[in-house]
Design a protein around this motif. Structure first.
Motif, PDB file in Angstrom:
ATOM      1  N   LYS A  18       0.881  -1.217  -0.034  1.00 44.74           N
ATOM      2  CA  LYS A  18       0.010   0.005   0.041  1.00 44.74           C
ATOM      3  C   LYS A  18       0.927   1.223  -0.013  1.00 44.74           C
ATOM      4  O   LYS A  18       0.611   2.230  -0.688  1.00 44.74           O
ATOM      5  N   LYS A  19       1.967   1.149   0.898  1.00 50.30           N
ATOM      6  CA  LYS A  19       2.682   2.429   0.743  1.00 50.30           C
ATOM      7  C   LYS A  19       3.583   2.583  -0.479  1.00 50.30           C
ATOM      8  O   LYS A  19       3.795   3.557  -0.918  1.00 50.30           O
ATOM      9  N   SER A  20       3.971   1.372  -1.279  1.00 47.99           N
ATOM     10  CA  SER A  20       4.592   1.432  -2.601  1.00 47.99           C
ATOM     11  C   SER A  20       3.574   2.116  -3.412  1.00 47.99           C
ATOM     12  O   SER A  20       3.950   3.126  -4.232  1.00 47.99           O
ATOM     13  N   ARG A  21       2.167   1.862  -3.400  1.00 48.79           N
ATOM     14  CA  ARG A  21       1.398   2.276  -4.527  1.00 48.79           C
ATOM     15  C   ARG A  21       1.066   3.704  -4.318  1.00 48.79           C
ATOM     16  O   ARG A  21       0.876   4.230  -5.166  1.00 48.79           O
ATOM     17  N   GLU A  81       3.918   5.528  -5.934  1.00 56.43           N
ATOM     18  CA  GLU A  81       3.803   5.649  -7.353  1.00 56.43           C
ATOM     19  C   GLU A  81       2.614   6.509  -7.820  1.00 56.43           C
ATOM     20  O   GLU A  81       2.554   7.110  -8.667  1.00 56.43           O
ATOM     21  N   ARG A  82       1.528   6.409  -6.943  1.00 56.93           N
ATOM     22  CA  ARG A  82       0.447   7.486  -7.164  1.00 56.93           C
ATOM     23  C   ARG A  82       0.844   8.872  -7.053  1.00 56.93           C
ATOM     24  O   ARG A  82       0.559   9.787  -7.850  1.00 56.93           O
ATOM     25  N   LEU A  83       1.859   9.152  -6.192  1.00 57.81           N
ATOM     26  CA  LEU A  83       2.062  10.558  -6.015  1.00 57.81           C
ATOM     27  C   LEU A  83       3.136  10.850  -7.178  1.00 57.81           C
ATOM     28  O   LEU A  83       2.925  12.025  -7.725  1.00 57.81           O
ATOM     29  N   LYS A  84       3.714   9.983  -7.762  1.00 56.21           N
ATOM     30  CA  LYS A  84       4.660  10.323  -8.932  1.00 56.21           C
ATOM     31  C   LYS A  84       3.800  10.724 -10.062  1.00 56.21           C
ATOM     32  O   LYS A  84       4.098  11.485 -10.869  1.00 56.21           O
TER      33      LYS A  84
END
Length: 429
Positions: free
Chosen positions: A301-304, A307-310
Motif C-alpha cells: 500500500k505504501k509503494s502504491r 507511485e500514485r504521487l509520482k
C-alpha cells in the motif's frame, strides 16, 4: 541488646543460662518454645525434663553466604541494622559499626544487592503499582514541595496563570474584595436597616473568599499550577483526543480531577479501539486473514501511494509544460517543499573544524562535507574506511548497505554515500 519484640532476639542457653553465640544447637524434637543449648552444654550431654541427650538436633549458624560469597548471613543482617541505625549514605559510620567491612565494601554491596537488584526492583515496582492502584491518583495534583513556575509579572505566561505569584503561592484574581469592607464600622447607633446592610456586605465578602478558595482548589487538584507541564501531558494524546480535551476542559471543575481523567482516558481508549477496528475492517475487506499478510499489504500500500504521487506529479508537469511561467512557478513550489526545513526549525550553522582531531587528514572537499553535514573528522574517517572496505569486498555498494553499516541519521548517510561515489572512493553495486 535487642528489644523484647526483636525477631533476632534469642533466649539464653537452657543449660547454663549464658548468652548464645553462634554456632549453637537447637533440639529438633523439643518445643515450642525452642530448646537451645550452647556448644559446651551440648558436648557434656545436658538433659532437662523431656529433653534427652540422644535427641536429634540442628546446628544454628549464620556463617553462610546469601547474596555474595564474601558476605555471611550475619554480616548481611549487621549491614541492614547499621544502615537503619546510621542512615543511608553514612557509609563510614556503617563500616565502623560493622567492624568487619570497609566503607567502600559496605556501599558497593548495599547498592548492588539492595538498591539495584532486579529482584528487589521488581518487587518494589509491584508494591508501587499496587499502592497506585489503591489510591487511583491519575491526576497530577500540585504539592507545595513542587518547584512552581516563576513567570515575570504581567507577562503572557503570568496572565495565562491568572497572575500567579510563586513567592506568595497566590493569584492576582479578585484582589479588591476587601475594598468594600474598608469603610464599614459597626457602631451602636446604626439603625436596623443599616446594620442589616453591613451584614449583607460582609456575607458578600465571605462568598467572594469562598470563590477564591474554590478556584485555587480546582487549579491545585488538576495540576494547572504548572501550565507548560499540563500542556505537555495533553500532547501525549492523538490530535482528535486533544480537541476533545480542549472542549471538555471547562467541565473539569464539575467532575473533579479523578473523574475528568477517567473520562478523557476512556475516550482515548475508545479512539484507539475504533482506529484498530477500522484497520482490521480494511484488512478483512481486502481479503486478509492473518497479520503476516497484513504486513505485506501495508508495504504494498505504501509503494502504491508513492507511485500514485509520482503519477500525479507527472500529470501536473504535463499540464504546465506548455506554459513556461506556470511551469517555473510549479517547479519552484516543489523545490520549496522538498528543500525547505520543517516549520519552526532553523538549519544548523556549518560545523567549525578548528582544533578537531583528524582535520589535517581531510582534503578541502572532505572538510566542506564535514562542515555542512556537521560531522566530526574522526567519525567521518571511520565511516569512510568502513564503506570503502565493504565496497572492496562486495565489488560495489548500495545505499541500503551503507545505511546498515553506518548507524547515524539516514540523511547524513546518504550525503556521505553520494560524496564518496562522486569522488570515486566507492562504486555503486
Amino acid at each position: 541488646l535487642p528489644s523484647p519484640g526483636d525477631p533476632f532476639d534469642k533466649p539464653p542457653c537452657r543449660g547454663c543460662s549464658s548468652y548464645l553465640t553462634e554456632p549453637y544447637v537447637k533440639c529438633a524434637e523439643c518445643g515450642p518454645p525452642p530448646f537451645l543449648l550452647c556448644l559446651q552444654c551440648f558436648t557434656r550431654g545436658f538433659e532437662y525434663k523431656k529433653h534427652q541427650s540422644d535427641h536429634t538436633y540442628e546446628i544454628m549458624t549464620s556463617d553462610f553466604p546469601v547474596l555474595d560469597p564474601n558476605w555471611t548471613a550475619q554480616e548481611e543482617m549487621s549491614l541492614l541494622e547499621a544502615v537503619m541505625d546510621c542512615g543511608f549514605g553514612n557509609w563510614q559510620d556503617v563500616a565502623n559499626q560493622m567492624c568487619t567491612k570497609s566503607k567502600e565494601e559496605c556501599e558497593k554491596h548495599y547498592m548492588k544487592h539492595f538498591i539495584n537488584n532486579p529482584l528487589f526492583a521488581s518487587t518494589l515496582l509491584k508494591l508501587r503499582q499496587a499502592e497506585e492502584a489503591q489510591h487511583h491518583e491519575t491526576a497530577i495534583p500540585f504539592h507545595s514541595a513542587d518547584d512552581p513556575p516563576r513567570p515575570t509579572f504581567d507577562s503572557l505566561l503570568s496572565r495565562d496563570m491568572a497572575g500567579y505569584m510563586p513567592a506568595r503561592a497566590d493569584f492576582e484574581f479578585d484582589n479588591y474584595a476587601e475594598w468594600d469592607l474598608r469603610d464599614i464600622d459597626f457602631v451602636e447607633d446604626d439603625s436596623d436597616i443599616l446594620h442589616a446592610l453591613k451584614i449583607a456586605v460582609v456575607d458578600i465578602y465571605h462568598s467572594r473568599l469562598k470563590e477564591r478558595q474554590r478556584r485555587k482548589k480546582i487549579i491545585r487538584d488538576h495540576g494547572l499550577i504548572n501550565l507548560r507541564k499540563f500542556q505537555i501531558l495533553e500532547r501525549r494524546y492523538p490530535k482528535e483526543v486533544q480537541e476533545l480535551y480542549e472542549t471538555m476542559r471547562r467541565f473539569a471543575r464539575i467532575l473533579g480531577p479523578l473523574e475528568h481523567d477517567k473520562f478523557i482516558e476512556s475516550h482515548a481508549l475508545e479512539f484507539e479501539l475504533r482506529r484498530e477496528i477500522k484497520r482490521l475492517q480494511e484488512y478483512r475487506a481486502a481479503g486478509i486473514t492473518n497479520f503476516c499478510s497484513a504486513r505485506t499489504y501495508e508495504h504494498l500500500k505504501k509503494s502504491r501511494d508513492e507511485e500514485r504521487l509520482k503519477r500525479t506529479m507527472l500529470s501536473e508537469v504535463l499540464q504546465y509544460i506548455q506554459d513556461s511561467s506556470a511551469c517555473q512557478q510549479w517547479l519552484s513550489r516543489q523545490a520549496d517543499i522538498f528543500s525547505s526545513p520543517s516549520p519552526g526549525r532553523r538549519s544548523a550553522p556549518p560545523l567549525n573544524l578548528t582544533g578537531l582531531p583528524g582535520t589535517e587528514k581531510l582534503n578541502e572537499k572532505e572538510k566542506e562535507l564535514c562542515q555542512m553535514v556537521r560531522l566530526v573528522p574522526g567519525a567521518y574517517l571511520e565511516y569512510k574506511a568502513a564503506l570503502v572496505n565493504e565496497c572492496n569486498k562486495q565489488g560495489g555498494l548500495r545505499l541500503a548497505q551503507a545505511r546498515a553499516l553506518i548507524k547515524i541519521d539516514v540523511n547524513k548517510t546518504r550525503k556521505i554515500y553520494d560524496f564518496l561515489i562522486r569522488e570515486g572512493y566507492i562504486t555503486k553495486a
